[in-house]
Design an enzyme around this catalytic site. Structure first.
Site, PDB file in Angstrom:
ATOM      1  N   ARG A 107      60.552  36.131  64.209  1.00  0.00           N
ATOM      2  CA  ARG A 107      60.412  37.317  65.067  1.00  0.00           C
ATOM      3  C   ARG A 107      61.437  37.285  66.201  1.00  0.00           C
ATOM      4  NH1 ARG A 107      59.105  41.651  63.600  1.00  0.00           N
ATOM      5  NH2 ARG A 107      57.046  41.009  62.839  1.00  0.00           N
ATOM      6  N   ARG A 123      66.545  37.512  54.624  1.00  0.00           N
ATOM      7  CA  ARG A 123      66.160  36.836  55.879  1.00  0.00           C
ATOM      8  C   ARG A 123      65.175  35.685  55.671  1.00  0.00           C
ATOM      9  NH1 ARG A 123      62.061  41.014  59.098  1.00  0.00           N
ATOM     10  NH2 ARG A 123      60.867  41.689  57.304  1.00  0.00           N
ATOM     11  N   HIS A 157      69.321  43.592  62.236  1.00  0.00           N
ATOM     12  CA  HIS A 157      68.136  44.125  62.931  1.00  0.00           C
ATOM     13  C   HIS A 157      67.938  43.439  64.293  1.00  0.00           C
ATOM     14  CE1 HIS A 157      63.875  44.955  63.612  1.00  0.00           C
ATOM     15  NE2 HIS A 157      63.731  45.570  62.470  1.00  0.00           N
ATOM     16  N   ASP A 166      60.496  54.658  66.671  1.00  0.00           N
ATOM     17  CA  ASP A 166      61.014  54.029  65.449  1.00  0.00           C
ATOM     18  C   ASP A 166      61.848  55.089  64.747  1.00  0.00           C
ATOM     19  OD1 ASP A 166      59.469  52.102  62.722  1.00  0.00           O
ATOM     20  OD2 ASP A 166      61.565  52.605  63.196  1.00  0.00           O
ATOM     21  N   GLU A 183      69.611  48.533  65.978  1.00  0.00           N
ATOM     22  CA  GLU A 183      70.019  47.888  64.722  1.00  0.00           C
ATOM     23  C   GLU A 183      71.164  48.651  64.082  1.00  0.00           C
ATOM     24  OE1 GLU A 183      65.292  47.956  64.442  1.00  0.00           O
ATOM     25  OE2 GLU A 183      66.301  47.996  62.512  1.00  0.00           O
TER      26      GLU A 183
END
Ligand code: TA6
Length: 303
Positions: free
Chosen positions: A75, A101, A171, A215, A275
């Site tokens: 995170r 990732r 990101h 978002d 991002e």
């Protein structure tokens, strides 16, 4: 799997780049040069922190609840979202934001740049697991150059004989004083898909300020963005190339509490994601035998 000791022998740069084994079993590259410190987990080629020595706080944020667990995403930092961004288009069981990732990457080379920055290049290690999710002949490499600026180059090579299409993102979680005291510039007039509560199309009016969950996937934009931080009195510049989408995200209170790993009680207030991506209608077709590179370069300056 190669050990930290072997990595130090092959790629270590005395006093500037070293590798260490994390107790959880992952290997971390630590950079400390005249201009900055940075750390990167080999799993996911996941840059976890970058702090220019001119800055009292990191520019790239890592959650204080971040866990270094094999196979789990970390995170914060700069998750590499590849070969798809968001949910997989047809396989709900495949991981959100792709597998890059959460799989091991191998170090290819390291070096010291003429300006004193440190360079590290890694390649995603393919496996039966990755080929199940991505049955294409491809090669993915990330080059990180950490110094006064942070440059990251995500290169997708199509080594096969048929074209394929990817979506992707670096990101990045940026450290801010408080989400309520920042504004993101550079996207005025851009169309965006608002992902909160569905998917609706909007057009950005002026700079972005945050008063709730946000978002948004801004599309068809190659623009450089800025984060102006009235508390930390700094401006972060986010330049990019090979990217036509920019995603802006803050979970705000309710989603942050559901996620539970952003640092209780309100760690989420100290970060914002901007991002650099190729998402939605900006998916990238990589023709057989060709190469596509997404590049970002970050720098921080006083406001
Ligand atoms: O880029 C924004 C976003 O897609 C949000 O919707 C949120 O899910 C965030 O990424 C984090 O995703 P993750 O899979 O890392 O928890």
């Amino acid at each position: 799997m190669i050990t930290a000791q072997q990595l130090n022998q092959q790629f270590g740069i005395g006093g500037q780049l070293g590798f260490r084994a994390d107790p959880g079993g992952l290997v971390i590259a630590e950079i400390n040069n005249a201009h900055a410190t940075a750390s990167l987990c080999l799993q996911g080629a996941h840059l976890m922190a970058w702090q220019p020595k001119s800055q009292p706080l990191p520019v790239v944020w890592l959650s204080r609840d971040a866990r270094l667990v094999p196979g789990k995403s970390i995170r914060g930092g700069v998750p590499v979202c590849w070969p798809w961004f968001g949910a997989h288009v047809s396989e709900p069981a495949f991981p959100a934001h792709g597998f890059a990732r959460t799989v091991l990457w191998r170090v290819l080379e390291s070096g010291s740049e003429p300006d004193g920055a440190t360079r590290l290049t890694l390649r995603l290690a393919e496996s039966d697991n990755t080929r199940t999710q991505w049955p294409h002949d491809s090669r993915l490499e990330l080059t990180v150059i950490a110094g006064k600026t942070l440059r990251m180059e995500l290169a997708t090579e199509n080594t096969g004989v048929t074209d394929f299409t990817i979506t992707e993102a670096l990101h990045t979680y940026f450290r801010v004083g408080d989400i309520g005291a920042v504004q993101v510039g550079g996207l005025a007039g851009c169309d965006y898909w608002n992902k909160v509560g569905g998917s609706t199309l909007g057009k950005q009016n002026g700079t972005i300020r945050f008063t709730g969950e946000t978002d948004r996937v801004y599309v068809n934009t190659a623009a450089e963005c800025t984060i102006e931080d009235d508390i930390l009195k700094r401006r972060i510049h986010i330049a990019k190339s090979g990217s036509r989408s920019t995603v802006v995200w803050t979970p705000w209170t309710e989603k942050a509490n559901r996620m539970g790993d952003l640092g209780q009680p309100d760690g989420w207030r100290e970060m914002v994601c901007v991002e650099s991506a190729n998402a939605l209608e900006n998916a990238v077709k990589v023709a057989a035998g060709s190469r596509h590179t997404l590049v970002v370069e970050y720098r921080a300056e006083p406001l």
